[in-house]
Design a protein around this motif. Structure first.
Motif: not given
Length: 356
Positions: A153-172
């Protein structure tokens, strides 16, 4: 890759040498999951409270100690904020489909992505979307993908810029789901694409198209990003720096001067010092300086949502006009534009390398 090729490569459900009474196993596939922030199920008090409780209880979003934060959240914030947030969502709600615009747009993005990947790989790729908060939940979607035979599975958070409150929590949340599985699929998380040429070009196209339809050329283009506390920057979060680079690349691709494009940040809350300038104050200052015609876009949002359709188009718009502004032009997020889907597809294809 065609369905027959998949069967030849992987075998019919991996059962070629299994006993006759072996439980049915679906043919192996690759999954692509687009992950967005989330949405309440409705605009009423209890729907908003459930959504806000999940969102504001996330330690990636508010990282204060629970003993200090939770009493304030449960006893004060969640008794009042569901009403104001509900009104904000109600003002932008997609009444025809009875859902938030974010959900409508993310579904459209997913459908287009599925069509593109099917044209490239046939039925060997499953495409779906999930929300970090609200529905469809990350756990439900990843579980369903696995049940369909997605071993990778390719898991793709739709946030162009990495951010702890966005990309990181989606991956978590994706990893928390894997922790519950006896047989985990292999998973790849997509890195930030804030400087990807196709993404920058899509932003450029959207600005050029918007400007071509305006009677008066704006003297300022404001790139407004969701804000974060300054402390995050000091603690190693690259979000602020990536936002600045996105703006610079957009400006250079447009051929605009440094004086024509500003970076600002919106949605501040709480007592901490946040990165700035704050968009709502900055646009008012621009009006006072004589910039009567401005345009604004939100490069950090892949889909229009309450922060753009309500906060920018209403609150920030009013701040500019009340300070003496004359023309406030909002440039929509990239949403399901074809050039945006092309950019997302380029990112996905890179992550599919070696799998298909």
């Amino acid at each position: 890759m065609t369905d027959s090729a998949v069967k030849e490569l992987f075998g019919e459900g991996h059962l070629a040498h299994a006993p006759s009474d072996h439980p049915a196993v679906p043919c192996a596939k690759v999954g692509v999951v687009l992950a967005n922030l989330g949405t309440p199920d409705a605009t009423d008090y209890w729907s908003m409270r459930r959504y806000l409780n999940e969102f504001l209880s996330d330690k990636r979003v508010v990282d204060y100690a629970s003993w200090k934060w939770q009493p304030l959240l449960q006893l004060v914030i969640l008794t009042k904020r569901p009403f104001s947030s509900g009104r904000a969502y109600k003002s932008i709600w997609n009444n025809e489909q009875n859902e938030s615009p974010l959900l409508t747009i993310t579904r459209a993005q997913t459908q287009k992505m599925a069509e593109r990947l099917k044209a490239l790989y046939g039925g060997s790729v499953e495409v779906d979307f999930c929300m970090r908060y609200g529905n469809p939940s990350t756990e439900s979607v990843l579980t369903r993908m696995k049940e369909k035979g997605c071993e990778r599975i390719v898991f793709f958070p739709l946030y162009p810029q990495y951010g702890s409150p966005t990309t990181a929590t989606a991956n978590d949340q994706a990893f928390r789901t894997l922790m519950k599985m006896k047989w985990q699929p292999y998973i790849r998380t997509v890195p930030a694409y804030f400087e990807h040429p196709a993404y920058i070009q899509a932003l450029t196209n959207s600005v050029q198209e918007a400007y071509s339809g305006l009677k008066t050329r704006p003297s300022k283009l404001v790139a407004s990003y969701h804000g974060v506390p300054e402390r995050y920057l000091r603690e190693g979060d690259p979000y602020y720096c990536q936002c600045q680079k996105t703006t610079r690349l957009l400006r250079e691709t447009l051929g605009f001067s440094k004086e024509e494009v500003d970076t600002a940040f919106q949605s501040q809350f709480g007592p901490e010092q946040w990165v700035g300038p704050q968009t709502v104050d900055h646009v008012a200052e621009l009006a006072k300086q004589g910039h009567k015609h401005i345009a604004i876009l939100s490069p950090a949002f892949s889909s229009d949502c309450v922060e753009t359709l309500e906060e920018i188009k209403e609150e920030i718009h009013d701040s500019f006009m009340e300070a003496g502004g004359e023309t406030f032009s909002y440039i929509p997020c990239l949403n399901d534009r074809d050039d945006h889907i092309d950019a997302l597809l380029a990112v996905v294809n890179n992550e599919l390398s070696g799998w298909l």
